[in-house]
Design a protein around this motif. Structure first.
Motif, mmCIF file in Angstrom:
data_model
loop_
_atom_site.group_PDB
_atom_site.id
_atom_site.type_symbol
_atom_site.label_atom_id
_atom_site.label_comp_id
_atom_site.label_asym_id
_atom_site.label_seq_id
_atom_site.Cartn_x
_atom_site.Cartn_y
_atom_site.Cartn_z
ATOM 1 N N TYR A 154 50.159 43.708 17.103
ATOM 2 C CA TYR A 154 49.919 43.642 15.663
ATOM 3 C C TYR A 154 49.826 42.180 15.238
ATOM 4 N N TRP B 147 47.140 43.339 7.880
ATOM 5 C CA TRP B 147 47.695 43.595 9.210
ATOM 6 C C TRP B 147 46.616 44.290 10.038
ATOM 7 N N CYS C 99 48.943 39.512 11.751
ATOM 8 C CA CYS C 99 48.650 39.342 10.337
ATOM 9 C C CYS C 99 47.511 38.341 10.193
#
Length: 120
Positions: free
Chosen positions: A89, A31, A91
């Motif tokens: 955010y 992340w 991934c």
């Protein structure tokens, strides 16, 4: 490689959120976040097996990365959120790695970002 992140939103300081990222495979995952006006930074990373993890000092003790390999999903549980956690955010997958990967350049594939906003 397809990555689908979800779970962002608006939360008050001290609150919690859980981000999810579904992948179509099992790799070393991480992340990352990009705060407003700042560079992207790593938040947490986890090995393909889930046995090993890394958390940045800024989130250690508050955030936890985990994975459910039955469903090829990784999670980021975020507790005690602070306004400085506000960021997009994302991934990412490091498909050539199995262990914990903290080097941003090793991540070849990125999911779309999800915005986390923490109000004071």
């Amino acid at each position: 490689v397809q990555l689908q992140a979800s779970g962002g939103g608006l939360v008050q300081a001290g609150g919690s959120l859980r981000l999810s990222c579904t992948a179509n495979g099992r790799w070393s995952m991480g992340w990352f976040r990009r705060p407003p006006g700042k560079e992207r930074e790593i938040v947490a990373a986890i090995s393909s097996s889930g046995d090993n993890a890394y958390h940045a000092d800024s989130v250690k003790g508050r955030f936890t990365i985990s994975r459910d390999n039955t469903h090829d999903t990784i999670y980021l549980q975020m507790n005690s959120l602070k306004p400085e956690d506000t960021a997009v955010y994302s991934c990412a997958a490091a498909t050539r790695r199995a262990g914990v990967t903290t080097t941003r350049a090793a991540y070849q594939y990125w999911g779309q970002g999800t915005l986390v906003t923490v109000s004071s």
